[in-house]
Enzyme design. Sequence first.
Site, PDB file in Angstrom:
ATOM      1  N   PRO A   2       0.787  -1.209   0.000  1.00 35.93           N
ATOM      2  CA  PRO A   2       0.000   0.000   0.000  1.00 35.93           C
ATOM      3  C   PRO A   2       0.829   1.273   0.000  1.00 35.93           C
ATOM      4  O   PRO A   2       1.927   1.333   0.562  1.00 35.93           O
ATOM      5  CB  PRO A   2      -0.776  -0.109   1.300  1.00 35.93           C
ATOM      6  CG  PRO A   2       0.043  -0.988   2.168  1.00 35.93           C
ATOM      7  CD  PRO A   2       1.111  -1.596   1.374  1.00 35.93           C
ATOM      8  N   GLU A   3       0.265   2.282  -0.606  1.00 31.95           N
ATOM      9  CA  GLU A   3       0.819   3.632  -0.565  1.00 31.95           C
ATOM     10  C   GLU A   3      -0.133   4.470   0.296  1.00 31.95           C
ATOM     11  O   GLU A   3      -1.054   3.922   0.899  1.00 31.95           O
ATOM     12  CB  GLU A   3       0.955   4.166  -1.995  1.00 31.95           C
ATOM     13  CG  GLU A   3       1.716   3.180  -2.885  1.00 31.95           C
ATOM     14  CD  GLU A   3       1.890   3.630  -4.317  1.00 31.95           C
ATOM     15  OE1 GLU A   3       2.018   4.842  -4.561  1.00 31.95           O
ATOM     16  OE2 GLU A   3       1.912   2.757  -5.204  1.00 31.95           O
TER      17      GLU A   3
END
Length: 278
Positions: A2-3
């Site tokens: 994830p970002e």
Amino acid sequence: MPELPEVEAVKRGLNQLVLGKTIKDIQIYWPRIITTDLALDQWVALLQGQRIEAMDRRGKYILFILSQDTLVSHLRMEGKYLFYPANQLPINKEKHTHVRFIFTDGNELHYHDVRKFGRIQLLDGHDVSPYFQAKGLGPEPLSNEFQLADFRWGLAGSSRSIKPLLLDQSLVVGLGNIYVDEVLFLAQIHPLKPANQLTESESKALFEAIGRILAQAVEAGGSTIRTYRNSLGEAGKFQQDLKVYGQAGRPCPRCGTELVKIRVQQRGTHYCPSCQHL
DNA sequence: AATCGTACCTGGCTGC
DNA sequence: TGCAGCCAGGTACGAT
């Protein structure tokens, strides 16, 4: 995995699921997930009896604000949180569950991570800024601590290619391999362009693209490319809005040129060879 | 000092 | 079918 947008979605989900819960016990199945100098049973003892007072996020780090201390969790590539009500506990934990948080009400929160890259750490107290300062984390892109003048100054001070610079979290936090490609496409900048060669207008376009793309992606609940789910088990929607990531061979939505994929510091990098300038 | 390659892990997909 | 090789939303650390 994830970002910033995905981490924000996970944090918001956890905020609904575990706020106010008190940690009764923690089972650890893959010790390397836990970063500590202590013996694991001592580490667990520090957490027992602490209540989750709030959830927060700094860059791609999730913060569990506890009664006394702060639990910091980074999902790295594939980390996920799975919440189980007391009456729906799995008979056998899933293969890739490495940490089980057991609450006093019998509910459980499981940390799940196929590649075991994620890390969980307990910080003393609630002042986490020294910890992140030591890591060299830059400003939050969706807050007013992210300022064009500082950003320009940072760009001017580095001869690195713009993509690796944006990925290193020092000028601004939250961008990863998907959103950096999207941001550079929107700003029409080649991923290999040296940061200190960006024009004033390119720097401004980049600054604005970072804010715009990340805000839209947060709004959409992040992007689900392979396996990402938030803690409520929901996929993101922003993958439908990606213009270049994963689109090599398709026409550029801006000019129709075939999008290409190259490798920049070992990361797959997608861009339009005609409208992103070196 | 800054920048780069490599390690950390597992699984899915491609191609022989 | 089997298996080798490549790829994957990230960061830390050692080498240069």
